[in-house]
Write a protein that holds these residues in place. Sequence first.
Motif, short mmCIF file in Angstrom:
data_model
loop_
_atom_site.label_atom_id
_atom_site.label_comp_id
_atom_site.label_asym_id
_atom_site.label_seq_id
_atom_site.Cartn_x
_atom_site.Cartn_y
_atom_site.Cartn_z
N GLN A 36 0.84 -1.20 0.00
CA GLN A 36 0.00 0.00 0.00
C GLN A 36 0.87 1.25 0.00
O GLN A 36 0.59 2.22 -0.72
CB GLN A 36 -0.94 -0.01 1.21
CG GLN A 36 -2.05 -1.04 1.12
CD GLN A 36 -2.87 -1.15 2.40
OE1 GLN A 36 -2.44 -0.68 3.48
NE2 GLN A 36 -4.03 -1.76 2.31
N LEU A 37 1.93 1.24 0.81
CA LEU A 37 2.86 2.36 0.83
C LEU A 37 3.57 2.48 -0.51
O LEU A 37 3.76 3.60 -1.03
CB LEU A 37 3.88 2.15 1.95
CG LEU A 37 5.01 3.19 2.05
CD1 LEU A 37 4.44 4.58 2.28
CD2 LEU A 37 6.00 2.81 3.16
N ARG A 39 2.47 1.72 -3.45
CA ARG A 39 1.56 2.31 -4.43
C ARG A 39 1.51 3.83 -4.29
O ARG A 39 1.48 4.56 -5.28
CB ARG A 39 0.15 1.73 -4.27
CG ARG A 39 0.00 0.30 -4.75
CD ARG A 39 0.08 0.21 -6.27
NE ARG A 39 -1.07 0.81 -6.91
CZ ARG A 39 -2.18 0.16 -7.27
NH1 ARG A 39 -2.26 -1.14 -7.03
NH2 ARG A 39 -3.17 0.77 -7.87
N ARG A 40 1.50 4.31 -3.05
CA ARG A 40 1.47 5.76 -2.83
C ARG A 40 2.78 6.40 -3.27
O ARG A 40 2.79 7.45 -3.93
CB ARG A 40 1.20 6.08 -1.36
CG ARG A 40 -0.18 5.67 -0.88
CD ARG A 40 -0.55 6.40 0.40
NE ARG A 40 0.37 6.08 1.49
CZ ARG A 40 0.21 5.06 2.33
NH1 ARG A 40 -0.82 4.24 2.18
NH2 ARG A 40 1.07 4.85 3.31
N THR A 43 3.73 7.12 -7.20
CA THR A 43 3.24 8.28 -7.95
C THR A 43 4.23 9.44 -7.95
O THR A 43 4.07 10.38 -8.73
CB THR A 43 1.90 8.76 -7.37
OG1 THR A 43 2.09 9.14 -5.98
CG2 THR A 43 0.85 7.66 -7.44
#
Length: 358
Positions: A36-37, A39-40, A43
Motif C-alpha cells: 500500500q505504501l 503504491r502511494r 506516484t
Amino acid sequence: METETASHEHRPNAPDFGSEATDPVACDPSTVELLQLARRVATSDCTVLIAGESGTGKEVVARYVHRHSRRRHGPFVAVNCAAIPEHMLEAMLFGWERGAFTGAHASHPGKFEQAQGGTLLLDEVSEMPVALQAKLLRVLQEREVERLGGRVLVALDVRVLATTNRLLRTEVSTGRFREDLYYRLNVIPFALAPLRARRADILPLAMRLLTSHAEPGEAIPALSAEAGQLLLAYEWPGNVRELDNVMQRALVLCDGPLILPKHISLESLGAPPVAAALPAPVTSRLRPEPIPHDLAPADLAGALATTEYKAILEALGSTGGRRDRVAARLGISERTLRYKLARMRAAGIDMAVAGGGA
C-alpha cells in the motif's frame, strides 16, 4: 497489466513472490501494508531505499513501484552492484567513449542512460566501493552523467531505487558507506520483513512458485496439510529464495496429486540428499497414491488439517454444496478441492450434512 520493456542484469534463481504480469503475493498484514505504501510512493519520483535480508524479494518490490509509476512504460534497468567487479562497475553505470580504455572499440551508453525515462535499480548498493560512491553521489545531485573518456554531460530523466541487505546506518558509522550518499538514497525507506516474520505469505507463495515452475499444461499438485505445516513451522534462513528451491525440489520429487512431507526437503532440518529421496520409476506414477486413512496426527499438522476441514465444511454449507463456489471461496482449484474431499471421506467425515454429497 502493462508489459515492461525492461533491460536488467539477470541473476539466476532470483527470489520471486510476484512477477511482471502479476502483483506480488501479499497475505500477511506487513506485506499488505508495505505494498500500500509502495503504491502511494510510486506516484512520485522520490528515491526509495529498500532494506531487507537476502532473498526476501527486494527487487520484486522495486519492480512493483516502477510498474505503478508514471514511468511504467519506460525501461526498468537493474544493476547488481555486488556481482560486477569494481573496475567494471563505473563503466557499466556511466558508459564510455571509444578509446576510453583498452578494449573500448566503440562508444557505449551506461545503465543511467539506458534507464532514461524509466527506473534504475541499484541492487545491493552497500557493496559499491567507497571511491565510486562519491561519483554516484555527484550524478544523483546534478542529474547528469559523463561517460568515461567523454567531455559531454548527458542530462538524466531517471528515477533511482536502491536495495541493501545491510544496515546502512551501521555501514556509515564504520566508514564503509558515505553518509551524504546514504541521505541522498534514504528519502523514502522501505523495510521488507524476512519470510519467517510474515508467515501468512508462506503457503500462497509456495503455490505461486509451484505454478511458476510447472511445465505448460502440467497438473500442479496440491499441498497436503502436513506438508503445509512443515513449511509454516520452518524458519526460512534463505527467505523466498530458499522456499523457491524447496518447491522446485518438491515438484520433482512428487509422484502423485499431493505434495507430502516426504517431498519437502529442508536443509536446516537435516533432510536427506535429494538423490536419496527420488521417487519411484516414472511408470509408478500411473498408479494413484492410496489415500491414507489415519488423518488425525496429534501434532500441529493435525490441528492444521482440522482447521482446513472445518473451513471446507462451512463453505459447503453456505454454498449449498456447489463445489465451484466452494473452491472459489477458499481460493483453491476444483481439482484440489476434490482431493481434499476424498481425504475427508477417508477420515470418516460426513459431508452430506454440510451439503457436500457422498
